[in-house]
Design a protein around this motif. Structure first.
Motif, PDB file in Angstrom:
ATOM      1  N   THR A   1      12.497  -4.462  13.341  1.00 34.71           N
ATOM      2  CA  THR A   1      12.522  -3.106  12.816  1.00 34.71           C
ATOM      3  C   THR A   1      11.256  -2.394  13.231  1.00 34.71           C
ATOM      4  N   GLN A   2      11.424  -1.182  13.654  1.00 34.46           N
ATOM      5  CA  GLN A   2      10.274  -0.423  14.117  1.00 34.46           C
ATOM      6  C   GLN A   2      10.182   0.946  13.462  1.00 34.46           C
ATOM      7  N   THR A   3      11.292   1.532  13.021  1.00 34.55           N
ATOM      8  CA  THR A   3      11.257   2.882  12.480  1.00 34.55           C
ATOM      9  C   THR A   3      11.872   2.957  11.086  1.00 34.55           C
ATOM     10  N   PHE A   4      11.362   3.922  10.311  1.00 29.70           N
ATOM     11  CA  PHE A   4      11.844   4.179   8.964  1.00 29.70           C
ATOM     12  C   PHE A   4      11.891   5.684   8.747  1.00 29.70           C
ATOM     13  N   GLN A   5      12.973   6.156   8.160  1.00 28.45           N
ATOM     14  CA  GLN A   5      13.134   7.573   7.821  1.00 28.45           C
ATOM     15  C   GLN A   5      12.206   7.918   6.665  1.00 28.45           C
ATOM     16  N   ILE A   6      11.441   9.001   6.810  1.00 27.28           N
ATOM     17  CA  ILE A   6      10.578   9.407   5.700  1.00 27.28           C
ATOM     18  C   ILE A   6      11.412  10.175   4.669  1.00 27.28           C
ATOM     19  N   PRO A   7      10.995  10.144   3.400  1.00 33.30           N
ATOM     20  CA  PRO A   7      11.705  10.905   2.371  1.00 33.30           C
ATOM     21  C   PRO A   7      11.615  12.417   2.623  1.00 33.30           C
ATOM     22  N   ASN A   8      12.583  13.168   2.137  1.00 36.14           N
ATOM     23  CA  ASN A   8      12.620  14.622   2.343  1.00 36.14           C
ATOM     24  C   ASN A   8      11.412  15.336   1.753  1.00 36.14           C
ATOM     25  N   ASP A   9      10.858  14.809   0.656  1.00 36.17           N
ATOM     26  CA  ASP A   9       9.746  15.473  -0.018  1.00 36.17           C
ATOM     27  C   ASP A   9       8.376  14.935   0.412  1.00 36.17           C
TER      28      ASP A   9
ATOM     29  N   GLN B   1      -0.757   9.231  19.862  1.00 32.77           N
ATOM     30  CA  GLN B   1      -1.212   8.856  21.201  1.00 32.77           C
ATOM     31  C   GLN B   1      -1.561   7.374  21.267  1.00 32.77           C
ATOM     32  N   LYS B   2      -2.255   6.879  20.259  1.00 33.42           N
ATOM     33  CA  LYS B   2      -2.626   5.462  20.219  1.00 33.42           C
ATOM     34  C   LYS B   2      -1.371   4.590  20.138  1.00 33.42           C
ATOM     35  N   TYR B   3      -0.407   4.991  19.298  1.00 35.01           N
ATOM     36  CA  TYR B   3       0.841   4.253  19.172  1.00 35.01           C
ATOM     37  C   TYR B   3       1.563   4.184  20.519  1.00 35.01           C
ATOM     38  N   LEU B   4       1.692   5.322  21.184  1.00 35.35           N
ATOM     39  CA  LEU B   4       2.392   5.350  22.473  1.00 35.35           C
ATOM     40  C   LEU B   4       1.662   4.529  23.523  1.00 35.35           C
ATOM     41  N   ALA B   5       0.329   4.542  23.482  1.00 32.51           N
ATOM     42  CA  ALA B   5      -0.453   3.729  24.418  1.00 32.51           C
ATOM     43  C   ALA B   5      -0.226   2.245  24.150  1.00 32.51           C
ATOM     44  N   LEU B   6      -0.235   1.837  22.873  1.00 38.93           N
ATOM     45  CA  LEU B   6       0.026   0.429  22.533  1.00 38.93           C
ATOM     46  C   LEU B   6       1.429   0.024  22.968  1.00 38.93           C
ATOM     47  N   LEU B   7       2.390   0.890  22.738  1.00 40.16           N
ATOM     48  CA  LEU B   7       3.776   0.609  23.100  1.00 40.16           C
ATOM     49  C   LEU B   7       3.932   0.468  24.610  1.00 40.16           C
ATOM     50  N   ALA B   8       3.198   1.282  25.355  1.00 41.70           N
ATOM     51  CA  ALA B   8       3.255   1.213  26.816  1.00 41.70           C
ATOM     52  C   ALA B   8       2.649  -0.096  27.338  1.00 41.70           C
ATOM     53  N   GLN B   9       1.643  -0.613  26.626  1.00 41.53           N
ATOM     54  CA  GLN B   9       1.011  -1.868  27.029  1.00 41.53           C
ATOM     55  C   GLN B   9       1.930  -3.053  26.772  1.00 41.53           C
ATOM     56  N   SER B  10       2.606  -3.011  25.602  1.00 42.72           N
ATOM     57  CA  SER B  10       3.478  -4.123  25.236  1.00 42.72           C
ATOM     58  C   SER B  10       4.378  -3.698  24.093  1.00 42.72           C
TER      59      SER B  10
ATOM     60  N   TYR C   1       6.806   4.891  12.397  1.00 47.24           N
ATOM     61  CA  TYR C   1       6.942   3.871  13.434  1.00 47.24           C
ATOM     62  C   TYR C   1       5.919   2.777  13.201  1.00 47.24           C
ATOM     63  N   LEU C   2       6.362   1.524  13.267  1.00 47.46           N
ATOM     64  CA  LEU C   2       5.479   0.370  13.098  1.00 47.46           C
ATOM     65  C   LEU C   2       5.126  -0.210  14.455  1.00 47.46           C
ATOM     66  N   TYR C   3       3.923  -0.748  14.557  1.00 44.96           N
ATOM     67  CA  TYR C   3       3.530  -1.471  15.768  1.00 44.96           C
ATOM     68  C   TYR C   3       2.720  -2.694  15.363  1.00 44.96           C
ATOM     69  N   PRO C   4       3.040  -3.819  15.953  1.00 42.28           N
ATOM     70  CA  PRO C   4       4.244  -4.055  16.742  1.00 42.28           C
ATOM     71  C   PRO C   4       5.482  -4.076  15.845  1.00 42.28           C
ATOM     72  N   ALA C   5       6.648  -3.999  16.472  1.00 43.20           N
ATOM     73  CA  ALA C   5       7.890  -4.095  15.705  1.00 43.20           C
ATOM     74  C   ALA C   5       7.905  -5.444  14.992  1.00 43.20           C
ATOM     75  N   ALA C   6       8.434  -5.459  13.783  1.00 44.26           N
ATOM     76  CA  ALA C   6       8.443  -6.685  12.982  1.00 44.26           C
ATOM     77  C   ALA C   6       9.399  -7.714  13.565  1.00 44.26           C
ATOM     78  N   ASP C   7       8.965  -8.962  13.562  1.00 44.51           N
ATOM     79  CA  ASP C   7       9.857 -10.044  14.022  1.00 44.51           C
ATOM     80  C   ASP C   7      10.327 -10.910  12.850  1.00 44.51           C
ATOM     81  N   TYR C   8      10.128 -10.425  11.629  1.00 41.50           N
ATOM     82  CA  TYR C   8      10.630 -11.119  10.440  1.00 41.50           C
ATOM     83  C   TYR C   8      10.949 -10.078   9.380  1.00 41.50           C
ATOM     84  N   GLU C   9      11.824 -10.431   8.446  1.00 44.56           N
ATOM     85  CA  GLU C   9      12.247  -9.511   7.390  1.00 44.56           C
ATOM     86  C   GLU C   9      11.221  -9.439   6.271  1.00 44.56           C
ATOM     87  N   ALA C  10      11.004  -8.220   5.788  1.00 43.31           N
ATOM     88  CA  ALA C  10      10.118  -8.006   4.642  1.00 43.31           C
ATOM     89  C   ALA C  10      10.404  -6.628   4.071  1.00 43.31           C
TER      90      ALA C  10
END
Length: 168
Positions: A59-67, A87-96, A113-122
């Motif tokens: 999982t990498q993305t989560f919808q923010i609440p309307n408020d 910018q930092k997120y996109l740079a990290l994503l471009a690296q790996s 958006y989370l970085y890195p994407a989670a590889d386990y449930e929580a």
């Protein structure tokens, strides 16, 4: 000062202004005050909590609440995440784009958006500052109004003063 709802706030503003010709404008003064309050206010009176249960792995993305206005804390499981710029997120994503234990987050548009994407449930827990929306009925209230009625009164009177400048 007993101001516990929208009707009492309107009555208090009318009493302070001591002008019957502004009754129709008082809701506008309150709305201007609320807009300014929620753009700047960061206190327990406008904190909210959102829980995203057992997010699936990768999982990498989560919808923010309307408020949502701004994140106070974002946790992946028991781990607090650090906010980084887009910018930092996109740079990290471009690296790996490898998955792992999330360490960072950013907001772009209506997503977190989370970085890195989670590889386990929580569970993902978000404590955020919210916009509480306008009051429209005389019985309406916000937690911020209950917490700081003087702030609403002062803000509305400030808006009224700006409206009245130059009025003979």
């Amino acid at each position: 000062m007993a101001i516990a709802n929208y009707g009492e706030l309107k009555a208090a503003i009318a009493a302070w202004l001591d002008r019957s010709d502004l009754t129709a404008k008082i809701p506008d003064f309150i709305q201007l005050a609320e807009s300014k309050i929620f753009r700047k206010l960061r206190c327990p009176g406008n904190e909210q909590w959102a829980r995203y249960p057992a997010a699936p792995s990768i999982t990498q993305t989560f919808q923010i609440p309307n408020d949502y206005i701004e994140a106070k804390v974002l946790m992946y499981g028991t781990l607090p995440l650090t906010r980084i710029s887009d910018q930092k997120y996109l740079a990290l994503l471009a690296q790996s784009d490898a998955a792992g234990t999330p360490k960072f987050f950013t907001r772009m548009k209506d997503q977190l958006y989370l970085y890195p994407a989670a590889d386990y449930e929580a569970d993902v827990n978000l404590i955020f500052y919210e916009s509480q929306g306008p009051m429209v009925l005389d019985t309406d209230y916000t937690r911020a109004l209950l917490f700081a009625p003087d702030l609403y009164l002062y803000g509305a009177l400030t808006a009224a003063q700006a409206y009245l400048i130059g009025d003979e």
